[in-house]
Motif scaffolding. Sequence first.
Motif, mmCIF file in Angstrom:
data_model
loop_
_atom_site.group_PDB
_atom_site.id
_atom_site.type_symbol
_atom_site.label_atom_id
_atom_site.label_comp_id
_atom_site.label_asym_id
_atom_site.label_seq_id
_atom_site.Cartn_x
_atom_site.Cartn_y
_atom_site.Cartn_z
ATOM 1 N N ASP A 140 2.113 4.760 2.960
ATOM 2 C CA ASP A 140 1.041 4.804 1.967
ATOM 3 C C ASP A 140 1.219 3.621 1.010
ATOM 4 O OD1 ASP A 140 -0.742 5.299 -0.045
ATOM 5 O OD2 ASP A 140 -0.297 7.433 -0.206
ATOM 6 N N PRO A 141 0.304 2.645 1.042
ATOM 7 C CA PRO A 141 0.495 1.436 0.213
ATOM 8 C C PRO A 141 0.625 1.741 -1.276
ATOM 9 C CG PRO A 141 -1.230 1.080 1.838
ATOM 10 C CD PRO A 141 -0.903 2.536 1.875
ATOM 11 N N ALA A 142 -0.177 2.683 -1.780
ATOM 12 C CA ALA A 142 -0.127 2.982 -3.211
ATOM 13 C C ALA A 142 1.232 3.554 -3.603
ATOM 14 C CB ALA A 142 -1.245 3.951 -3.580
ATOM 15 N N ARG A 143 1.757 4.450 -2.785
ATOM 16 C CA ARG A 143 3.056 5.052 -3.099
ATOM 17 C C ARG A 143 4.182 4.028 -2.935
ATOM 18 N NH1 ARG A 143 2.855 10.207 -4.060
ATOM 19 N NH2 ARG A 143 5.114 10.325 -3.924
ATOM 20 N N THR A 178 -4.443 5.099 -11.672
ATOM 21 C CA THR A 178 -4.223 4.197 -10.538
ATOM 22 C C THR A 178 -2.827 3.594 -10.582
ATOM 23 O OG1 THR A 178 -6.574 3.645 -10.489
ATOM 24 C CG2 THR A 178 -5.070 2.139 -9.359
ATOM 25 N N ALA A 179 -2.348 3.281 -11.792
ATOM 26 C CA ALA A 179 -1.040 2.630 -11.929
ATOM 27 C C ALA A 179 0.110 3.614 -11.773
ATOM 28 C CB ALA A 179 -0.947 1.923 -13.281
ATOM 29 N N LEU A 213 0.549 8.565 -9.488
ATOM 30 C CA LEU A 213 1.335 9.093 -8.372
ATOM 31 C C LEU A 213 2.797 9.295 -8.726
ATOM 32 C CD1 LEU A 213 -0.100 6.904 -5.458
ATOM 33 C CD2 LEU A 213 -0.793 9.202 -6.135
ATOM 34 N N LEU A 251 -0.661 -5.996 1.443
ATOM 35 C CA LEU A 251 -1.814 -5.757 0.567
ATOM 36 C C LEU A 251 -2.710 -6.984 0.436
ATOM 37 C CD1 LEU A 251 -0.267 -3.547 -2.247
ATOM 38 C CD2 LEU A 251 -1.330 -2.889 -0.099
ATOM 39 N N ARG A 310 -7.568 3.672 -14.969
ATOM 40 C CA ARG A 310 -6.600 2.608 -14.669
ATOM 41 C C ARG A 310 -5.169 3.131 -14.754
ATOM 42 N NH1 ARG A 310 -7.463 -2.026 -18.680
ATOM 43 N NH2 ARG A 310 -5.671 -2.845 -17.509
ATOM 44 N N GLN A 335 3.920 0.801 -3.413
ATOM 45 C CA GLN A 335 3.849 -0.080 -4.582
ATOM 46 C C GLN A 335 4.457 0.595 -5.811
ATOM 47 O OE1 GLN A 335 -0.119 -1.048 -5.752
ATOM 48 N NE2 GLN A 335 0.535 -2.228 -7.543
ATOM 49 N N LEU A 336 4.166 1.892 -5.993
ATOM 50 C CA LEU A 336 4.669 2.589 -7.168
ATOM 51 C C LEU A 336 6.190 2.706 -7.146
ATOM 52 C CD1 LEU A 336 4.177 4.183 -9.755
ATOM 53 C CD2 LEU A 336 3.965 6.246 -8.339
ATOM 54 N N LEU A 359 -2.991 -8.753 -7.733
ATOM 55 C CA LEU A 359 -1.755 -7.980 -7.628
ATOM 56 C C LEU A 359 -0.591 -8.843 -7.156
ATOM 57 C CD1 LEU A 359 -0.406 -5.202 -7.773
ATOM 58 C CD2 LEU A 359 -1.140 -4.806 -5.413
#
Length: 934
Positions: free
Chosen positions: A303-306, A175-176, A179, A336, A172, A308-309, A341
């Motif tokens: 990139d959605p994850a990047r 994931t958070a 990155l 998303l 977890r 978001q971060l 979230l």
Amino acid sequence: GRRAELHKMAAAGAEAAAEEEKRLPEGDPESGGDSDDEGDSDSSGDGEDEEKENEAEIQRLEEQLSINAFDYNCHLDLIKLLRQEGELVRLRRARQKMSELFPLTEEIWLDWLKDEIKMASEISEREKVYELFERAVKDYICPEIWLEYAQYSIGGIGQEGGIEKVRTIFERALTAVGLHVTKGTALWEAYREFENAILETAQPAPGSIPSPEQQQVLCSQLERIHTLFRRQLGIPLLDMEASYAEYEEWSEEPIPETTIKNYKKALQQLEKCKPYEEALLGAETPKLAEYQAYIDFEMKAGDPARIQLIYERALAENCLVPDLWARYNQYLDRQLKVKELVLSAHDRAVRNCPWTVGLWIRYLLAMERHRVEHSSISETFEKALNAGFIQATDYVEIWQAYLDYLRRRVDFTQDSSKELEELRSAFARAVEYLKQEVEERFSESGDPSCTIMQNWARVEARLCNNMQKARELWDNIMTKGNAKYANMWLEYYNLERAHGDTQHCRKALHRAVQCTSDYPEHVCEVLLTLERIEGTLEDWDAAVQKTENRLARVNEQRAKAAEKEAALAKQEEERAEQRKQARAEKKASKKAKKTRIGDKRKADEDDEGEWGQEEELPSKRHRGEGDGVLPEEDMEVESELFGRSEKPDGPAIPKEKASTSRKDIPKVFHDSSKDKVTVFVSNLSYSMAEPEARLRELFGSCGEVVEIRAVFNNKGTFRGYCYVQFGEEEAARRALALDRTALEGRPVFVSPCVDKNKNPDFKVFRYSTTLEKHKLFISGLPFSCTKEELEEVCKAHGNVKDIRLVTNRAGKPKGLAYVEYEDEAQASQAVLKMDGLTLKDHVIKVMISNPPLRKLRPEPGVASLPPAPRHVYGARGKGRTQLSMMPRALQRQSNAVAKAENGMVQNSPAASSDPPAEPKKMSNADFAKMLLKK
């Protein structure tokens, strides 16, 4: 044996917490043994006094929070004091209350978690710490908290399922924040160290042959570590080269080509990210512009994850910026669309910026979009009403959003339902809330055109087929001052036209013709159109008669208004012509006076010697031994004042004193080419002695002062302003920072030296004239209130950046002040808590700074009405009687009198071009003779 190794790891995790606890100050037992009894009694007495003071302060802070639970700084002070005193139970309760109201920062969470970890020994207490960690990681994305969480969980691996729980927490965490370019490496390394420790426990004893089961466990653990290395090397992180080298050294097999390819790709990505990371490292907090550039870069990459971060990183340092929250939530809503979230982000947004109505509206829409229970949505709406918005219109918007939600819940195919009744009661409550709560606080409802009641009427008419209720609502709308507007009547007419009948349409238009004052022609035209299509002859005649009568009255009123306006314009033109003539006469008289003085001066110079040179006056000019005369220029002014050409007798004035007169100094003209190194200084005291010396002392710290040109009038009196010329532009810019500095009890005005004739748009006013949500305007202050006293009151509600007490030109307070906070949240909180506060028996008013529009000078060539003439009164203003104490013969010369800024009056002789019809005017000489005779 493997279980024993795991227990050793758990003990190591617990030992780390114990070591932290040992570092707490517990006092020095040896120091007490060596002290004498007297020293012990003194130290214990001081300690008791300090404890009493701290306890009194704790009680004061708790009482203040009971009055104002949203005082952020008060929460911080209470927590700090309770932690210092070791009041663990009260400390836990204080932190709990604060976390319910505000998201806590990383530092607050880490302190709280470390304190709880020290006290957690039983399994049940460890579970409470786990719950606390879960709350902490939801407020902001903080790598340090995730790392602390993972390390703490290692201490529980001895329990059933402990290893899997640690792995779950690490996953977890990756994931958070895995990155995170600069801080993600620490988590990856901690995860690999944990797995390496597990690998050590899986190794067979030296000299023994592993069983097939042990071999399988060993291979599985090795593959897990390989996978962690490969995952990490595929992500752009700082010090990737070191991680790659570590993997090469650790792995007994060659690194796969796929891993090498992903590693090189990540290196290329890292090179693209480095400029943005370096910009963040070099920028000052809050780094909003740098984060925005980084966000734009990641948005293009997609990139959605990047994405978001980087949003979460930006919000951790800019949590009080509503626009940033709005952009993040919009991205989550549209891209998303993950329920947990999205709702978590919306909830954090309104907790950080509760004063922003747009965030609450988006939160309600997101909850409805993800089908949250009705009770939760209603609860969120109630929280929004208590959030403390700063404008009355904000309450109208939040009510409208909630009513829209309730309307979408109703099934209008049924005649009645629970949802419909709830909608109607909400409409009624909204109208009452705006009338009572909002109007009481803002002196306005925020809904002057009654948009909520209009929407209610539309719902009743179109969806419920209840025109009777709609008409009642529109009657109420018109009684609130809207009957004079044509568009309001036409809105009602269109509703009647669509869902009512012709009779009520006709009735509405007849009332509109009678009441409308802005566009009556439009309403009359609509009435005639209705009767032309559907009315009888009698209806047509009645409509024509009514509209003609109404328009006749309107035209008559407009004609009267036009006549009045024309008369006023004519009066203004006459006044302007009179002022123009007076200025021309004044200019002509000054010119004539200068000509006479010039002739006299030339005659004297011809007697004295060559032009431009001063010679010693001959002795024959003295009347007698030891006597003297006034200098020639002083005699000219003296004779002109009393209207006598002969030189009066009097004591001699020495030649040295005459030469030092201000009038003997040649006039120095301003050099506009040096404006960039010159500042204009005004609002100085007229009685200031040696202004050049005083100002040189004031501006000496700014740089080299080349020249100070003080301005004097014809009598040598200082006029209160001057020009200060520096050696370089930087010194002039530093001098501008001394604006409003007190000098001899008056604020000195320092401004750039700009010719306003050439730059008419130049404005010296250096304060904002628009809405500033982080700044407060306070009125009603006692004149004795100091800046320090006001700051003491204001800092209880946030960090005060600046306080400006408003003064007049003489430096006397006006009872007004501007207070600037760090952000909108603190300013909004201060308005709620300080408005109506009593300060030194004065009730102060506090509001968000939104100055009225400053009146601008009309541009050249733009027509504008001249200002109305002002009556000139004495020093005490308008007296009880307006009888003039001046002879009437002299009153006619009032238009030729020029009054300078410091009060000096110059009398000019009567012009020879006066009309012959006027009586003969008395000259100054005649007036002086009249006084002397009496």
